[in-house]
Design a protein around this motif. Structure first.
Motif, PDB file in Angstrom:
ATOM      1  N   ALA A  12     -71.686 -13.662 -22.407  1.00  0.00           N
ATOM      2  CA  ALA A  12     -70.569 -13.357 -23.311  1.00  0.00           C
ATOM      3  C   ALA A  12     -70.099 -14.577 -24.101  1.00  0.00           C
ATOM      4  N   GLY A  13     -70.484 -15.779 -23.694  1.00  0.00           N
ATOM      5  CA  GLY A  13     -70.039 -16.975 -24.402  1.00  0.00           C
ATOM      6  C   GLY A  13     -69.695 -18.081 -23.428  1.00  0.00           C
ATOM      7  N   TYR A  14     -69.161 -19.174 -23.967  1.00  0.00           N
ATOM      8  CA  TYR A  14     -68.743 -20.268 -23.092  1.00  0.00           C
ATOM      9  C   TYR A  14     -67.538 -19.828 -22.284  1.00  0.00           C
ATOM     10  N   SER A  15     -67.422 -20.341 -21.051  1.00  0.00           N
ATOM     11  CA  SER A  15     -66.192 -20.130 -20.298  1.00  0.00           C
ATOM     12  C   SER A  15     -65.881 -21.399 -19.529  1.00  0.00           C
ATOM     13  N   ASP A  16     -64.635 -21.515 -19.142  1.00  0.00           N
ATOM     14  CA  ASP A  16     -64.192 -22.686 -18.382  1.00  0.00           C
ATOM     15  C   ASP A  16     -64.253 -22.319 -16.902  1.00  0.00           C
ATOM     16  N   GLY A  17     -65.175 -22.936 -16.192  1.00  0.00           N
ATOM     17  CA  GLY A  17     -65.321 -22.641 -14.768  1.00  0.00           C
ATOM     18  C   GLY A  17     -64.234 -23.261 -13.921  1.00  0.00           C
ATOM     19  N   GLY A  18     -63.413 -24.138 -14.523  1.00  0.00           N
ATOM     20  CA  GLY A  18     -62.354 -24.790 -13.764  1.00  0.00           C
ATOM     21  C   GLY A  18     -62.918 -25.660 -12.652  1.00  0.00           C
ATOM     22  N   ALA A  19     -62.086 -25.986 -11.683  1.00  0.00           N
ATOM     23  CA  ALA A  19     -62.538 -26.745 -10.511  1.00  0.00           C
ATOM     24  C   ALA A  19     -63.090 -25.762  -9.482  1.00  0.00           C
ATOM     25  N   ALA A  20     -63.936 -26.257  -8.591  1.00  0.00           N
ATOM     26  CA  ALA A  20     -64.546 -25.381  -7.590  1.00  0.00           C
ATOM     27  C   ALA A  20     -63.478 -24.822  -6.651  1.00  0.00           C
ATOM     28  N   ASP A  21     -63.630 -23.541  -6.273  1.00  0.00           N
ATOM     29  CA  ASP A  21     -62.694 -22.929  -5.319  1.00  0.00           C
ATOM     30  C   ASP A  21     -62.845 -23.525  -3.927  1.00  0.00           C
ATOM     31  N   ALA A  22     -64.068 -23.866  -3.586  1.00  0.00           N
ATOM     32  CA  ALA A  22     -64.353 -24.366  -2.242  1.00  0.00           C
ATOM     33  C   ALA A  22     -65.176 -25.645  -2.334  1.00  0.00           C
TER      34      ALA A  22
END
Lengths: 436, 121
Positions: free
Chosen positions: A255-265
């Protein structure tokens, strides 16, 4: 029944992209599973993309889309560098494979997975194989949205557990949903709880002071450093200037670029908690280096380390305190620790009572068991979750599955990988439920 | 009765190599059960593995009362499985004779990092 024509499908929300020729991971006529990764190519995104740290290049792996007999489609690629470099426009309608006798569910646009690595330096730029070269971080994710993220910042065992020996494909075959998995390099700066916490807390001014100190003192006296020793110093500085636990990640999806943010774990290795670290004599920061790294160093690097750092013995209590501090610095994020295999292949102690105090104090197996017990205390305090590699090794058998006491078999790492994914799923990290 | 200690196989068979890192006793010295004899740095890859090599430091501990007659290795010397490490006698002044068996020993894997930092430049 007509064969299923598998298309490339839209990528990046339809924004124009370029790709290399397709390279096959399985032969023509291979009986494939729907989610089996069967081909890959390089996607060129450009230096102005969100992937600038990763040199604007991403490896895309394509699944077959349906179970059946895979037939290679005709490709525009001509081999050679045309299969390595992004020379071709991405055509969403291009049919690149057919699946004969396809069984439902069948998808004309198949699931895809991305792989990317952050090189230490542009000059470490070999692209001869998939994800080849000198990276301080590699990562992989499925091409859909809604990822759960896992960062592995342990020792080399974690490379075997998450990246495996097939560039993440075994782990991705286990996890049912969209996952994003990151693996950080553990050399030369070993990711102990204290070095990770110091990386979290280090200010830009302190980073600059470390850089200036290394520039001023490394090789300043004694023998001139060799090229390899300069690379050691540079890689050490690279580790000291980064903080893997605060990294955030761009993702490319269909769908496009996305911000994965910081890892959950975050997953660490208690094996990284070396009995000895070293503290810089004037700046006070900590380094931890593997024994084999220390033994491999030339005279200039050895001299610099001995003059600049003082060794520090680490008690189990101080390591537990480091874990507590690290957990406190990471509110809202799950912390997993792969514990230490505490039985040693060559140890044959029948009577601990007969050993002298000096030997007892230096028994590696006793220290590993004490460290594992400390992890249980921390788990009871809800500071972290244990991935019990020690129990898995004992269950499978050390002699067969860790014959040299350090390096495990495929079955051992598969069992630890499954346990990690199971726990991530149980703790509700999105995407990590075990595939049924 | 004479005994001779040879380097154990350490699971690596003929591939393992050892380095005599530290001798804990002197020839002529009595050894009691539990006394350390020698520390060996063992690489079961035989030096073939360069990435994350399987190297450990192992302390050999005697498990019976003996007299140490002779070390056959010096600190820093490289040895391989089957090489003689030390000779012992059960009686203090026993005359030299061919060894009849290996001594009873234990092997303990120990932490060894600290030597690196204190080693002379």
């Amino acid at each position: 029944m007509r064969p299923l024509a598998v298309r490339l499908g839209e990528l990046n929300g339809g924004v124009p992209l370029r790709r290399s020729g397709l390279k096959w991971l399985v032969p023509d006529g291979h009986r494939c599973q729907a989610d089996e990764l069967v081909a890959h190519c390089t996607i060129g995104l450009g230096a102005d993309s969100p992937f600038a740290e990763e040199r604007g290049q991403v490896e895309l792996l394509l699944t077959a889309g349906a179970a059946g007999i895979l037939r290679h489609g005709e490709q525009r690629a001509a081999g050679g560098f045309l299969d390595r470099m992004p020379y071709f426009d991405w055509d969403a309608d291009e049919s690149w494979a057919h699946v004969e006798n396809a069984t439902a569910p069948a998808h004309e646009v198949p699931r895809c997975m991305f792989l990317v690595g952050r090189r230490f330096t542009e000059i470490a730029n070999t692209r001869a194989l998939l994800l080849n070269g000198w990276h301080d971080r590699t990562r992989a994710w499925w091409g859909e949205s809604g990822h759960g993220g896992l960062l592995c910042a342990g020792v080399c065992e974690q490379e075997a557990i998450v990246r495996g020996f097939d560039d993440y494909r075994s782990l991705f075959a286990l996890a049912a949903g969209p996952v994003h998995v990151v693996h950080g390099q553990d050399e030369p700066l070993v990711p102990t709880a204290v070095t990770l916490r110091e990386q979290l807390e280090r200010t830009p001014v302190e980073r600059l002071a470390i850089r200036e100190d290394i520039a001023r003192t490394f090789g300043a006296e004694g023998p001139a450093p060799s090229a390899e020793e300069w690379m050691f110093a540079a890689a050490l500085l690279n580790g000291l200037e980064r903080s893997p636990l605060t990294d955030t990640y761009p993702l490319l999806t269909r769908a496009g670029y996305s911000d994965g943010g910081a890892a959950d774990a975050i997953c660490l290795s208690s094996t990284a908690e070396l009995a000895e670290t070293a503290r810089h004599r004037s700046l006070g920061y900590t380094i931890a280096l593997h024994g084999f790294t220390l033994r491999s160093l030339g005279p200039a690097a050895r001299r610099w380390l001995r003059r600049s750092f003082e060794p520090m013995q680490r008690s189990i209590g101080s390591i537990a305190a480091d874990y507590r501090a690290l957990a406190a610095a990471l509110p809202g994020r799950l912390l997993f620790v792969v514990n230490s295999v505490s039985s040693f292949a060559y140890e044959s102690i029948a009577d601990y009572a007969s050993l002298d105090d000096a030997t007892m104090a230096r028994l590696a197996s006793v220290r590993a068991k004490d460290l594992n017990l400390a992890l249980h205390d921390l788990e009871e305090d809800h500071r972290l979750c244990i991935v019990d590699a020690d129990a898995i090794a004992a269950d499978l058998g050390m002699a067969r599955h860790l014959p040299d006491g350090i390096h495990g078999s495929g079955a051992f790492y598969a069992a630890v990988r499954a346990e990690l994914v199971r726990q991530l799923g149980n703790w509700g990290v999105p995407g990590f439920a075990i595939r049924r | 009765m004479f005994l001779v200690l040879t380097m154990p196989a350490f699971g690596g068979g003929a591939r393992a190599t050892g380095l005599a890192a530290r001798l804990h006793a002197e020839p002529g010295q009595p050894l009691r059960r539990g006394d350390p004899l020698i520390d060996l740095v063992v690489d079961v890859s035989g030096g073939l593995a360069r990435d994350c090599p399987p190297v450990s430091t192992n302390r050999i501990i005697v498990q019976e009362a003996l007299w140490l007659r002779q070390f056959h290795v010096l600190p820093g010397e490289r040895i391989k499985p089957g090489d003689r490490i030390a000779s012992f006698s059960v009686e203090r002044d026993a005359p030299d004779e061919p060894p009849v068996r290996e001594p009873r020993i234990e092997i303990a894997t120990i932490l060894s990092h600290s030597d690196w930092w204190s080693e002379a430049e």
